[in-house]
Design an enzyme around this catalytic site. Structure first.
Site, PDB file in Angstrom:
ATOM      1  N   LYS A 180       0.836  -1.212   0.000  1.00  0.00           N
ATOM      2  CA  LYS A 180       0.000   0.000   0.000  1.00  0.00           C
ATOM      3  C   LYS A 180       0.873   1.265   0.000  1.00  0.00           C
ATOM      4  O   LYS A 180       0.663   2.170  -0.794  1.00  0.00           O
ATOM      5  CB  LYS A 180      -0.928   0.020   1.241  1.00  0.00           C
ATOM      6  CG  LYS A 180      -1.812  -1.221   1.362  1.00  0.00           C
ATOM      7  CD  LYS A 180      -2.746  -1.151   2.559  1.00  0.00           C
ATOM      8  CE  LYS A 180      -2.056  -1.151   3.912  1.00  0.00           C
ATOM      9  NZ  LYS A 180      -1.303  -2.376   4.223  1.00  0.00           N
TER      10      LYS A 180
ATOM     11  N   ARG B 218      -9.802   0.725   9.009  1.00  0.00           N
ATOM     12  CA  ARG B 218      -9.295  -0.623   9.291  1.00  0.00           C
ATOM     13  C   ARG B 218     -10.272  -1.440  10.108  1.00  0.00           C
ATOM     14  O   ARG B 218      -9.975  -2.573  10.455  1.00  0.00           O
ATOM     15  CB  ARG B 218      -8.012  -0.483  10.104  1.00  0.00           C
ATOM     16  CG  ARG B 218      -6.756  -0.842   9.340  1.00  0.00           C
ATOM     17  CD  ARG B 218      -5.588  -0.534  10.271  1.00  0.00           C
ATOM     18  NE  ARG B 218      -4.445  -1.295   9.972  1.00  0.00           N
ATOM     19  CZ  ARG B 218      -3.381  -0.830   9.327  1.00  0.00           C
ATOM     20  NH1 ARG B 218      -3.358   0.382   8.857  1.00  0.00           N
ATOM     21  NH2 ARG B 218      -2.343  -1.598   9.160  1.00  0.00           N
TER      22      ARG B 218
ATOM     23  N   ARG C 158      12.007  -5.633   4.953  1.00  0.00           N
ATOM     24  CA  ARG C 158      11.759  -4.227   4.600  1.00  0.00           C
ATOM     25  C   ARG C 158      12.727  -3.282   5.318  1.00  0.00           C
ATOM     26  O   ARG C 158      12.980  -3.401   6.507  1.00  0.00           O
ATOM     27  CB  ARG C 158      10.328  -3.842   4.977  1.00  0.00           C
ATOM     28  CG  ARG C 158      10.099  -2.343   4.849  1.00  0.00           C
ATOM     29  CD  ARG C 158       8.668  -1.955   4.908  1.00  0.00           C
ATOM     30  NE  ARG C 158       8.004  -2.359   6.118  1.00  0.00           N
ATOM     31  CZ  ARG C 158       6.711  -2.173   6.343  1.00  0.00           C
ATOM     32  NH1 ARG C 158       5.961  -1.637   5.398  1.00  0.00           N
ATOM     33  NH2 ARG C 158       6.180  -2.551   7.472  1.00  0.00           N
TER      34      ARG C 158
ATOM     35  N   ARG D 114      11.420  -1.284  10.968  1.00  0.00           N
ATOM     36  CA  ARG D 114      10.375  -0.930  11.932  1.00  0.00           C
ATOM     37  C   ARG D 114      10.294  -1.939  13.076  1.00  0.00           C
ATOM     38  O   ARG D 114      10.478  -3.135  12.862  1.00  0.00           O
ATOM     39  CB  ARG D 114       9.014  -0.887  11.214  1.00  0.00           C
ATOM     40  CG  ARG D 114       8.725   0.458  10.628  1.00  0.00           C
ATOM     41  CD  ARG D 114       7.546   0.503   9.705  1.00  0.00           C
ATOM     42  NE  ARG D 114       6.351  -0.190  10.122  1.00  0.00           N
ATOM     43  CZ  ARG D 114       5.216  -0.173   9.434  1.00  0.00           C
ATOM     44  NH1 ARG D 114       5.142   0.513   8.301  1.00  0.00           N
ATOM     45  NH2 ARG D 114       4.167  -0.838   9.858  1.00  0.00           N
TER      46      ARG D 114
ATOM     47  N   ARG E 161      -0.087  -8.835  13.488  1.00  0.00           N
ATOM     48  CA  ARG E 161      -0.695  -7.869  12.553  1.00  0.00           C
ATOM     49  C   ARG E 161      -1.517  -8.596  11.484  1.00  0.00           C
ATOM     50  O   ARG E 161      -2.594  -8.135  11.108  1.00  0.00           O
ATOM     51  CB  ARG E 161       0.404  -7.040  11.869  1.00  0.00           C
ATOM     52  CG  ARG E 161       0.981  -5.983  12.807  1.00  0.00           C
ATOM     53  CD  ARG E 161       2.328  -5.502  12.320  1.00  0.00           C
ATOM     54  NE  ARG E 161       2.288  -4.769  11.073  1.00  0.00           N
ATOM     55  CZ  ARG E 161       3.345  -4.556  10.308  1.00  0.00           C
ATOM     56  NH1 ARG E 161       4.526  -5.059  10.661  1.00  0.00           N
ATOM     57  NH2 ARG E 161       3.245  -3.863   9.198  1.00  0.00           N
TER      58      ARG E 161
END
Ligand code: AP5
Length: 212
Positions: free
Chosen positions: A10, A84, A123, A157, A168
């Site tokens: 996203k 969400r 990431r 992160r 998550r």
């Protein structure tokens, strides 16, 4: 609006789309991380939930979005990571009714769970320009940082740790996936195969938007 699980791409696609269409990008994840960084009361409240991979309470997130959405009547927004929950979607409907603004497109990025885990685990993000890289799929090649012009200052992160990632993904299935039916039932949803390469995913997004 981008809908899709953590790691679906996203943020990556939003960067490109906002530049091409001149949209105002509203990412609740980015806004919350900024509150945490500045140590505001909202950030302190959000941090525990974020680090554990839980959702921040609806009232906090809705208040934060409302401040921005009602602020600029003329802007066209790209929503990334909001809504969400069904409660957030209902709050968004009420805000948009007040603004007399429609939701034009809901783009669902679908990616299998094992691939999401691989993407989040690898990431790396730039602390200064926010650009997202991946150690295998999109490695940083020394390009100049879009904010400083120097080298990107890369970090991982806290919620990309494997235990937080698993949570998550479970939270997405339980609380966010019901939005697929919510928007599908209104004929707004377009499905994007997010497992393809970044350019191909962007091509699908561009066609979905042009197709109405
Ligand atoms: P948020 O920041 O929104 O995180 P997320 O939804 O978990 O999304 P990500 O940023 O992890 O993934 P992405 O889909 O943007 O993927 P990306 O493009 O980076 O939220 C963080 C937290 O804040 C939440 O857990 C929650 O606590 C809180 N929060 C936020 N919004 C909230 C709300 N509305 N209500 C309550 N709480 C809220 O890509 C991932 C990686 O894959 C990158 O390395 C990238 O380079 C790579 N990649 C991207 N596309 C491709 C591709 N096509 N092929 C291969 N690799 C790719």
């Amino acid at each position: 609006m981008f809908l899709g699980p953590p790691g679906a791409g996203k943020g990556t696609q939003a960067e490109r789309l906002k530049a091409d269409l001149g949209l105002t990008h509203l990412s609740t994840g980015d806004l919350l991380r900024d509150e945490v960084k500045r140590g505001t009361p909202l950030g302190l409240e959000a941090k525990r939930a974020m680090d554990a991979g839980e959702l921040v309470p609806d009232a906090v997130v809705v208040g934060m979005i409302r401040d921005r959405l009602v602020g600029d009547a003329a802007a066209n927004y790209l929503l990334d990571g909001f809504p969400r929950t069904i409660g957030q979607a209902e709050a968004l409907d009420a805000m948009l009714a007040e603004k007399r603004a429609p939701i034009e497109h809901v783009l669902l990025l679908s990616v299998p769970r094992e691939e999401l885990v691989r993407r989040l685990g690898g990431r790396w993000l730039c602390r200064n320009c926010g650009k997202s890289y991946h150690e295998t799929f999109a490695p940083y090649g020394g390009e100049p940082c879009e904010a400083t012009g120097g080298k990107c200052d890369l970090y991982q992160r806290d919620d990309d740790r494997s235990d937080a990632v698993a949570n998550r993904l479970n939270v997405y299935e339980a609380q966010t996936a019901p939005l697929v039916d919510h928007y599908g039932g209104r004929g707004l949803l377009r499905r994007i195969d997010g497992e393809r390469g970044q350019d191909e995913v962007y091509g699908q997004i561009a066609s979905a938007i042009q197709g109405g």
